[in-house]
Write a protein that holds these residues in place. Structure first.
Motif, PDB file in Angstrom:
ATOM      1  N   GLY A 202       0.792  -1.219   0.000  1.00  0.00           N
ATOM      2  CA  GLY A 202       0.000   0.000   0.000  1.00  0.00           C
ATOM      3  C   GLY A 202       0.823   1.267   0.000  1.00  0.00           C
ATOM      4  N   GLU A 203       2.072   1.189   0.395  1.00  0.00           N
ATOM      5  CA  GLU A 203       2.962   2.356   0.382  1.00  0.00           C
ATOM      6  C   GLU A 203       4.393   1.873   0.205  1.00  0.00           C
ATOM      7  N   HIS A 204       5.098   2.487  -0.732  1.00  0.00           N
ATOM      8  CA  HIS A 204       6.504   2.171  -1.000  1.00  0.00           C
ATOM      9  C   HIS A 204       7.001   3.170  -2.024  1.00  0.00           C
ATOM     10  N   GLU A 205       8.275   3.059  -2.384  1.00  0.00           N
ATOM     11  CA  GLU A 205       8.853   3.920  -3.408  1.00  0.00           C
ATOM     12  C   GLU A 205       9.483   3.103  -4.531  1.00  0.00           C
ATOM     13  N   LEU A 206       8.950   1.904  -4.737  1.00  0.00           N
ATOM     14  CA  LEU A 206       9.452   1.047  -5.811  1.00  0.00           C
ATOM     15  C   LEU A 206       9.019   1.563  -7.172  1.00  0.00           C
ATOM     16  N   THR A 207       7.883   2.269  -7.224  1.00  0.00           N
ATOM     17  CA  THR A 207       7.363   2.818  -8.471  1.00  0.00           C
ATOM     18  C   THR A 207       7.006   4.280  -8.235  1.00  0.00           C
ATOM     19  N   GLU A 208       6.821   5.026  -9.326  1.00  0.00           N
ATOM     20  CA  GLU A 208       6.551   6.451  -9.174  1.00  0.00           C
ATOM     21  C   GLU A 208       5.113   6.750  -8.777  1.00  0.00           C
ATOM     22  N   ASN A 209       4.230   5.774  -8.898  1.00  0.00           N
ATOM     23  CA  ASN A 209       2.845   5.958  -8.471  1.00  0.00           C
ATOM     24  C   ASN A 209       2.261   4.614  -8.071  1.00  0.00           C
ATOM     25  N   ILE A 210       1.243   4.650  -7.224  1.00  0.00           N
ATOM     26  CA  ILE A 210       0.533   3.447  -6.796  1.00  0.00           C
ATOM     27  C   ILE A 210      -0.943   3.638  -7.117  1.00  0.00           C
ATOM     28  N   VAL A 211      -1.508   2.669  -7.825  1.00  0.00           N
ATOM     29  CA  VAL A 211      -2.908   2.726  -8.231  1.00  0.00           C
ATOM     30  C   VAL A 211      -3.717   1.854  -7.268  1.00  0.00           C
ATOM     31  N   HIS A 212      -4.462   2.493  -6.384  1.00  0.00           N
ATOM     32  CA  HIS A 212      -5.302   1.763  -5.439  1.00  0.00           C
ATOM     33  C   HIS A 212      -6.674   1.498  -6.066  1.00  0.00           C
ATOM     34  N   LEU A 213      -7.134   0.260  -6.000  1.00  0.00           N
ATOM     35  CA  LEU A 213      -8.521  -0.060  -6.342  1.00  0.00           C
ATOM     36  C   LEU A 213      -9.274  -0.202  -5.027  1.00  0.00           C
ATOM     37  N   VAL A 214     -10.251   0.672  -4.807  1.00  0.00           N
ATOM     38  CA  VAL A 214     -10.870   0.834  -3.495  1.00  0.00           C
ATOM     39  C   VAL A 214     -12.371   0.554  -3.575  1.00  0.00           C
ATOM     40  N   LEU A 215     -12.850  -0.287  -2.684  1.00  0.00           N
ATOM     41  CA  LEU A 215     -14.291  -0.494  -2.540  1.00  0.00           C
ATOM     42  C   LEU A 215     -14.855   0.550  -1.588  1.00  0.00           C
ATOM     43  N   ALA A 216     -15.937   1.203  -1.990  1.00  0.00           N
ATOM     44  CA  ALA A 216     -16.593   2.211  -1.156  1.00  0.00           C
ATOM     45  C   ALA A 216     -18.072   2.242  -1.500  1.00  0.00           C
ATOM     46  N   LYS A 217     -18.846   2.849  -0.624  1.00  0.00           N
ATOM     47  CA  LYS A 217     -20.298   2.918  -0.814  1.00  0.00           C
ATOM     48  C   LYS A 217     -20.714   4.318  -1.249  1.00  0.00           C
ATOM     49  N   ILE A 218     -21.512   4.353  -2.314  1.00  0.00           N
ATOM     50  CA  ILE A 218     -22.114   5.600  -2.770  1.00  0.00           C
ATOM     51  C   ILE A 218     -23.459   5.757  -2.070  1.00  0.00           C
ATOM     52  N   PRO A 219     -23.747   6.910  -1.481  1.00  0.00           N
ATOM     53  CA  PRO A 219     -25.037   7.093  -0.805  1.00  0.00           C
ATOM     54  C   PRO A 219     -26.206   6.900  -1.765  1.00  0.00           C
ATOM     55  N   GLY A 220     -27.319   6.416  -1.210  1.00  0.00           N
ATOM     56  CA  GLY A 220     -28.526   6.253  -1.999  1.00  0.00           C
ATOM     57  C   GLY A 220     -29.231   7.576  -2.232  1.00  0.00           C
ATOM     58  N   PRO A 221     -30.390   7.544  -2.881  1.00  0.00           N
ATOM     59  CA  PRO A 221     -31.130   8.783  -3.172  1.00  0.00           C
ATOM     60  C   PRO A 221     -31.456   9.607  -1.932  1.00  0.00           C
ATOM     61  N   ASP A 222     -31.582   8.923  -0.782  1.00  0.00           N
ATOM     62  CA  ASP A 222     -31.895   9.635   0.448  1.00  0.00           C
ATOM     63  C   ASP A 222     -30.648  10.173   1.140  1.00  0.00           C
ATOM     64  N   GLY A 223     -29.487   9.984   0.496  1.00  0.00           N
ATOM     65  CA  GLY A 223     -28.248  10.472   1.079  1.00  0.00           C
ATOM     66  C   GLY A 223     -27.627   9.546   2.103  1.00  0.00           C
ATOM     67  N   LYS A 224     -28.283   8.427   2.396  1.00  0.00           N
ATOM     68  CA  LYS A 224     -27.776   7.480   3.375  1.00  0.00           C
ATOM     69  C   LYS A 224     -27.097   6.304   2.673  1.00  0.00           C
ATOM     70  N   PRO A 225     -26.129   5.647   3.334  1.00  0.00           N
ATOM     71  CA  PRO A 225     -25.474   4.487   2.717  1.00  0.00           C
ATOM     72  C   PRO A 225     -26.469   3.377   2.418  1.00  0.00           C
ATOM     73  N   VAL A 226     -26.315   2.747   1.270  1.00  0.00           N
ATOM     74  CA  VAL A 226     -27.156   1.615   0.912  1.00  0.00           C
ATOM     75  C   VAL A 226     -26.681   0.393   1.699  1.00  0.00           C
ATOM     76  N   PRO A 227     -27.552  -0.270   2.452  1.00  0.00           N
ATOM     77  CA  PRO A 227     -27.100  -1.414   3.256  1.00  0.00           C
ATOM     78  C   PRO A 227     -26.685  -2.600   2.396  1.00  0.00           C
ATOM     79  N   GLY A 228     -25.862  -3.479   2.987  1.00  0.00           N
ATOM     80  CA  GLY A 228     -25.430  -4.688   2.292  1.00  0.00           C
ATOM     81  C   GLY A 228     -24.427  -4.396   1.203  1.00  0.00           C
ATOM     82  N   VAL A 229     -24.373  -5.273   0.213  1.00  0.00           N
ATOM     83  CA  VAL A 229     -23.365  -5.160  -0.836  1.00  0.00           C
ATOM     84  C   VAL A 229     -23.848  -4.379  -2.049  1.00  0.00           C
ATOM     85  N   LYS A 230     -25.140  -4.037  -2.111  1.00  0.00           N
ATOM     86  CA  LYS A 230     -25.676  -3.399  -3.315  1.00  0.00           C
ATOM     87  C   LYS A 230     -25.115  -2.002  -3.545  1.00  0.00           C
ATOM     88  N   GLY A 231     -24.726  -1.337  -2.477  1.00  0.00           N
ATOM     89  CA  GLY A 231     -24.212   0.012  -2.645  1.00  0.00           C
ATOM     90  C   GLY A 231     -22.721   0.088  -2.866  1.00  0.00           C
TER      91      GLY A 231
END
Length: 619
Positions: A202-231
């Motif tokens: 996750g952090e080093h200087e072996l390469t000039e950049n590190i590309v992180h692939l990150v899982l995160a939740k986008i809020p639903g229409p009501d602005g709240k996190p979508v429960p479970g894996v759907k969000g």
């Protein structure tokens, strides 16, 4: 390796396919030779060094942490990148070699044996491969191609401190970055805030950049996190910000190293806790981003809400890679133990009159129990290597075979992947334990490498899906998917081997034993789900995984045994020593290992709830 690739799996026949037509046995051998040379020169001599001189952090003037790695790690990474192996399977027109995955997996195995924790680009390749399937053309050009070249590296960021393997409970959030967030040429632009744990490299200087692939939740229409894996969605979050042409802007993204995890093994690989969007490196108007400056900049991969589907493309590759890592760690220990046993004099032969102290000592390899321990290691490690290369061959079939063959390969891989990851992780760990035992007291010291192999190995039952998670996946989903078609295909292939072997007097006993074992697995699978109650069916998923894996490995050994018998048309070039080795390992596995499956399957078939119903207070 040559025996498995060419005498058993007939790798050269892949050159008859259009994608691999420019290759030959000679080019395959050249790749293996190159990787073996780099592994011997740049990796193996420094395996102990990177274990003792593990990554450390220094504090920069701005308060951030920088990781320091030994120079040997930098040189090994450079040599690996220059070999072209990061893009081994990619198209010629983007700088790849268009190698079969079978050859790529075999070549990478040398690095696992030489120094597993130095790494050979497993996550970087998996990261880039995912983007080649699910990313936009711009994301492929800007991020994936630079990873394949070795200029940048990649990670996958799934787990969080509070969630572990329970991805539905992740709390990292992603919100659209301004009104025009969807117009960014690198993909819909979001701001991420959260914490990710257990991030390898996750952090080093072996390469000039590190590309992180990150899982995160986008809020639903009501602005709240979508429960479970759907969000859950997937985002590219680079360590350093880039423009649409893939050039570094000179601005750091808001991704901060919170600290390093100090591990039992794999000490050469940085393992990190990363904070996204904590304000350590605020990104705002100066970088051309029109959001409020709060959060790490990330670009959506694929469709919103489909993050897990995208990520599992990478996870499945990583699981086969971890199986190979486990296999080669076991192999390293086996070879060390074999060498020690051949050279260590101790004890005297047992004769009818007992031991004659006046006779000279014998080497410990001449003792029956030492041979037992070596045979166990050989059967676990070489059997695992056969399984992993078989799975790699299925990957090639899925990619380049006829539609029917590709579909069969897909289903077989679905069923075999939990085994390919978990069985070597458990039983090559046992092989490493036996390697220590062969060395006796010396094995428990740091003067010999086998204690480090055991420590490195212990991780493999944990990462990329724990043993228990793989067991739930196998019994809860894989053997039942599409009406059990994958399990039926696997049984058909096993039965084809049984039919061949039963014609050979030397193998008929083993063939019958495998047929009975296969029947027992089928019966236990049905019995486990007889009530359609998941709590009952899955209470003993791990014993099921163990039994299933033992049956698969018995099949591997029986099929290998068929290949070395003198009347097999492919056996002419097999040396007597190779033939004896395969036949003795097969006999060992059937007599000492396959017999273990009965008690494992008994609790599965009975839906025994002893463990599930144990009261917490009674512990």
């Amino acid at each position: 390796m040559d025996f498995l690739l060419h005498d058993w799996l007939h790798a050269e026949t892949l050159t008859q396919r259009q994608r691999y037509a420019e290759h030959s046995r000679e080019t395959f051998d050249a790749v293996l030779d190159t990787c073996e040379r780099i592994a011997r020169e740049k990796y193996a001599p420094f395996n102990r060094l990177i274990d003792t001189d593990e990554p450390r952090t220094v504090t920069e003037p701005d308060g951030s942490l920088r990781v320091v790695l030994p120079q040997a790690t930098h040189e090994a990474h450079r040599a690996y990148a220059e070999s072209g192996m990061l893009s081994a399977a990619q198209d010629h027109d983007i700088g790849g070699m268009q190698l079969p995955y079978l050859v790529e997996a075999a070549a990478n195995s040398f690095f696992g044996m030489a120094s597993i924790s130095m790494g050979s680009g497993l996550l970087t390749v998996g990261n880039a491969n995912l983007l080649m399937v699910h990313g936009t053309e711009k994301q492929k050009q800007v991020f994936a191609l630079k990873e394949f070249s070795g200029q940048w590296s990649g990670t996958m960021c799934l787990s969080e401190p509070q969630a572990g393997s329970s991805l539905s409970d992740i709390a990292t959030k992603a919100i659209p970055d301004g009104a025009d967030f969807a117009q960014d040429p690198l993909g819909p632009r979001y701001r991420l805030r959260g914490n990710k744990m257990w991030i390898s490299a996750g952090e080093h200087e072996l390469t000039e950049n590190i590309v992180h692939l990150v899982l995160a939740k986008i809020p639903g229409p009501d602005g709240k996190p979508v429960p479970g894996v759907k969000g859950i969605s997937l985002f590219i979050v680079p360590k350093k910000l880039v423009n649409a042409e893939g050039e570094l802007t000179g601005e750091r993204n808001d991704v901060a190293l919170a600290g390093l995890n100090h591990k039992c093994g794999w000490r050469g690989t940085t393992n990190t806790l990363l904070n996204f969007g904590e304000g350590k490196f605020p990104v705002g108007q100066a970088g051309g981003y029109d959001g409020n400056g709060a959060g790490a900049v990330g670009y959506l991969v694929g469709q919103a809400g489909e993050g897990l589907r995208c990520m599992f493309h990478m996870m499945n590759e990583a699981r086969i890679g971890i199986g190979m890592a486990a296999t080669m760690l076991g192999m390293a220990g086996y070879h060390a133990a074999l060498d020690y046993a051949k050279n260590r004099p101790q004890g005297r032969p047992i004769t009818g009159a007992g031991k004659d102290a006046s006779q000279p000592q014998i080497r410990i390899i001449e003792h029956a129990d030492v041979k037992r321990m070596l045979l166990a290691q050989k059967s676990y490690c070489e059997g695992s290597l056969a399984l992993l290369l078989y799975c790699a061959r299925l990957v090639d079939e899925q990619r380049t075979g006829t539609p029917e063959a590709a579909d069969e390969a897909r289903l077989l891989l679905e069923v075999l992947t939990p085994i390919a990851k978990s069985w070597p992780s458990e039983w090559c760990l046992e092989a490493n334990s036996l390697a220590i035992q062969v060395h006796g007291g010396y094995g428990y010291t740091r003067d010999f490498p086998v204690e480090q192999y055991w420590r490195d190995q212990r991780l493999n039952m944990i990462h990329e899906g724990t043993h228990g998670v793989q067991a739930l996946d196998l019994l809860g989903r894989k053997v039942r998917m599409e009406g059990g078609r994958g399990l039926s295909l696997l049984a058909a292939r096993m039965n084809a081997t049984i039919e061949r072997a039963i014609q050979q007097p030397e193998l008929a006993e083993h063939a019958n034993a495998l047929a009975q074992a296969l029947q027992q697995v089928g019966a236990a699978t049905k019995a486990a789900w007889a009530t359609e109650n998941p709590t009952e069916a899955l209470a003993n998923a791990v014993p099921y995984l163990q039994a299933f894996g033992h049956v698969v490995l018995a099949w591997m050994w029986l099929d290998l045994a068929c290949r070395v018998l003198p009347d097999d048309t492919t056996a002419a070039a097999i040396t007597p020593e190779r033939r004896a080795g395969v036949l003795h390992a097969t006999r060992y596995f059937f007599h000492y290992e396959l017999t273990k499956i009965k008690p494992w399957l008994q609790v599965v078939a009975a839906r025994d709830l002893t463990c599930a119903t144990m009261p917490e207070a009674a512990f």
